[in-house]
Design an enzyme around this catalytic site. Structure first.
Site, short mmCIF file in Angstrom:
data_model
loop_
_atom_site.label_atom_id
_atom_site.label_comp_id
_atom_site.label_asym_id
_atom_site.label_seq_id
_atom_site.Cartn_x
_atom_site.Cartn_y
_atom_site.Cartn_z
N THR A 12 1.16 -1.69 -0.25
CA THR A 12 0.07 -0.10 0.03
C THR A 12 0.69 1.05 -0.02
OG1 THR A 12 -0.33 -0.06 2.68
CG2 THR A 12 -1.98 -1.01 1.23
N TYR A 150 0.30 11.94 14.89
CA TYR A 150 0.84 10.75 14.31
C TYR A 150 1.84 9.78 15.30
CZ TYR A 150 4.44 9.52 10.69
OH TYR A 150 5.60 9.01 9.69
#
Length: 249
Positions: A12, A150
């Site tokens: 991906t 994050y």
């Protein structure tokens, strides 16, 4: 070498940066490869660079419904998958007071929620044995300012490498993680900040790296090849940190 000869692999976020370089390394090692991305330009460029035999799929890594469709498409093409490199991700960096729910949800959806449900959707199509490699980050370990969301998303992925290892080992599925430090990839051009600010940010990060440079995508890709191959067959729930010493010194 032919460490991945005949193996069927999905990457991906495989149209740029670490993902694209990993696709090239997989091909060089004999794998059949499918990659995903979203940007029409990088999708087309990746197809040109990787060759017509590579399956290039437009897919939104943060869209839960898209994960099932992606799994179905890859299964139709390959029947079974031997390797999955969950690499797609986005880096959004803000002080805590600047975050809103929409930005928070976007970060978590792309970096954790989407990959989680992609694994779920891929399970019926995974071979025995199979290898899943998760792209996490040293931000799961260090307290970098403005990286709260994050870092949390990457810490979740790192935890997933361990928990799914215990859960899926009986199916012959190994799950491991690679945790890069600062790498020269297009992610730094996607921060929506002025070029001079991005440059100053990059210089500040580089000063924190004992080797005094950013890593190259190929340095991560080589590690992913190892984790995907039978050479790492005794590794389970492990993390390979590649950060120029940033998290250890």
């Amino acid at each position: 070498m032919n460490r991945l000869q005949g193996k069927r692999a999905l990457i991906t976020g495989g149209t740029s940066g670490i993902g694209l370089e990993t696709a090239k390394q997989f091909l060089a090692e004999g794998a059949r490869v499918a990659v995903t991305g979203q940007n029409p330009d990088t999708l087309a460029k990746a197809q040109e660079e990787l060759g017509k035999e590579v399956i290039v799929i437009k897919s939104d890594a943060g869209d839960i419904g898209a994960q099932k469709l992606l799994a179905e498409e890859v299964t139709r093409a390959f029947d079974k998958l031997d390797v999955v490199f969950l690499n797609a991700g986005v880096g959004l960096f803000n002080p805590i007071e600047a975050w809103d729910e929409a930005a928070f949800d976007k970060q978590i959806a792309i970096n954790f929620k989407g990959p989680y449900f992609l694994i779920q959707s891929l399970l019926p199509g995974l071979a025995n044995p199979a290898s899943i490699v998760l792209n996490t980050s040293i931000n799961a370990h260090i307290g970098m300012p403005n990286s709260s969301v994050y870092g949390a998303s990457k810490a979740a992925m790192l935890s997933l490498a361990r928990t799914l290892s215990g859960e899926l080992v009986g199916r012959g599925i190994r799950v491991n993680a690679v945790s890069p430090g600062p790498i020269s990839t297009p992610i730094y051009g996607k921060l929506n900040i002025p070029a001079e600010v991005a440059q100053k940010m990059a210089e500040g990060i580089q000063e924190q790296v004992p080797l005094k440079r950013f890593g190259n995508p190929v340095e991560i890709a080589k590690a992913v090849v190892f984790l995907a191959s039978d050479e790492s067959s005794f590794m389970l729930g492990s993390e390979v940190i590649i950060d120029g010493g940033m998290s250890t010194l």
